[in-house]
Design a protein around this motif. Sequence first.
Motif, PDB file in Angstrom:
ATOM      1  N   ASP A  31      44.908 108.279  34.633  1.00  0.00           N
ATOM      2  CA  ASP A  31      43.738 107.540  35.125  1.00  0.00           C
ATOM      3  C   ASP A  31      43.697 107.549  36.648  1.00  0.00           C
ATOM      4  OD1 ASP A  31      42.995 107.024  32.513  1.00  0.00           O
ATOM      5  OD2 ASP A  31      43.658 104.918  32.553  1.00  0.00           O
ATOM      6  N   LEU A  32      44.842 107.329  37.272  1.00  0.00           N
ATOM      7  CA  LEU A  32      44.913 107.353  38.735  1.00  0.00           C
ATOM      8  C   LEU A  32      44.483 108.715  39.274  1.00  0.00           C
ATOM      9  CD1 LEU A  32      45.753 106.414  41.586  1.00  0.00           C
ATOM     10  CD2 LEU A  32      48.087 107.148  40.995  1.00  0.00           C
ATOM     11  N   THR A  33      45.047 109.772  38.732  1.00  0.00           N
ATOM     12  CA  THR A  33      44.717 111.094  39.263  1.00  0.00           C
ATOM     13  C   THR A  33      43.257 111.453  39.026  1.00  0.00           C
ATOM     14  OG1 THR A  33      45.613 112.181  37.275  1.00  0.00           O
ATOM     15  CG2 THR A  33      47.096 111.969  39.171  1.00  0.00           C
ATOM     16  N   ASP A  35      40.758 109.247  39.021  1.00  0.00           N
ATOM     17  CA  ASP A  35      40.014 108.482  40.024  1.00  0.00           C
ATOM     18  C   ASP A  35      40.114 109.122  41.405  1.00  0.00           C
ATOM     19  OD1 ASP A  35      39.245 106.639  38.100  1.00  0.00           O
ATOM     20  OD2 ASP A  35      40.839 105.207  38.598  1.00  0.00           O
ATOM     21  N   VAL A  36      41.303 109.566  41.762  1.00  0.00           N
ATOM     22  CA  VAL A  36      41.499 110.193  43.076  1.00  0.00           C
ATOM     23  C   VAL A  36      40.790 111.539  43.134  1.00  0.00           C
ATOM     24  CG1 VAL A  36      43.210 111.143  44.673  1.00  0.00           C
ATOM     25  CG2 VAL A  36      43.646 108.956  43.544  1.00  0.00           C
ATOM     26  N   ALA A  45      44.905 114.297  44.246  1.00  0.00           N
ATOM     27  CA  ALA A  45      45.379 113.653  43.020  1.00  0.00           C
ATOM     28  C   ALA A  45      46.875 113.847  42.780  1.00  0.00           C
ATOM     29  CB  ALA A  45      44.557 114.120  41.831  1.00  0.00           C
ATOM     30  N   SER A  74      49.272 102.103  41.027  1.00  0.00           N
ATOM     31  CA  SER A  74      48.171 102.936  40.539  1.00  0.00           C
ATOM     32  C   SER A  74      46.869 102.159  40.499  1.00  0.00           C
ATOM     33  CB  SER A  74      48.503 103.501  39.162  1.00  0.00           C
ATOM     34  OG  SER A  74      49.587 104.404  39.261  1.00  0.00           O
ATOM     35  N   SER A  78      43.728 103.335  42.575  1.00  0.00           N
ATOM     36  CA  SER A  78      42.506 103.677  41.835  1.00  0.00           C
ATOM     37  C   SER A  78      41.319 102.923  42.405  1.00  0.00           C
ATOM     38  CB  SER A  78      42.653 103.352  40.346  1.00  0.00           C
ATOM     39  OG  SER A  78      43.449 104.308  39.704  1.00  0.00           O
ATOM     40  N   LYS A  82      38.047 104.700  44.201  1.00  0.00           N
ATOM     41  CA  LYS A  82      36.687 104.501  43.692  1.00  0.00           C
ATOM     42  C   LYS A  82      35.708 104.080  44.778  1.00  0.00           C
ATOM     43  CE  LYS A  82      38.119 103.421  38.996  1.00  0.00           C
ATOM     44  NZ  LYS A  82      38.284 102.371  37.983  1.00  0.00           N
TER      45      LYS A  82
END
Length: 92
Positions: A31-33, A35-36, A45, A74, A78, A82
């Motif tokens: 999810d973090l990667t 978003d980045v 990412a 994270s 995130s 965003k």
Amino acid sequence: MSTMSEWIEAVCAELDLNLADQRATTTVVLDLTADVAHGVARPAAPVTAFLVGLAAGRAAERGAEPDAEVATLSARLSALAKTWEPPGGRSE
């Protein structure tokens, strides 16, 4: 078991790591990667994920729970990704 799960287990064994919850940690990092990659830049990412790992390891040395630290860091990053607007605006 999926190829990714098997890979993560092999990597953890190779690096002598023990994830409390492999599925949850994997989801957090993916999810973090995402978003980045979408909010900042794709190449940012994997570098961001690496930096989160470094920071979580440093926190673990101070007694923090690594999986919880990854989740906390994270979530912060995130949220930043965003809303990311680089100084001077985007250069596409």
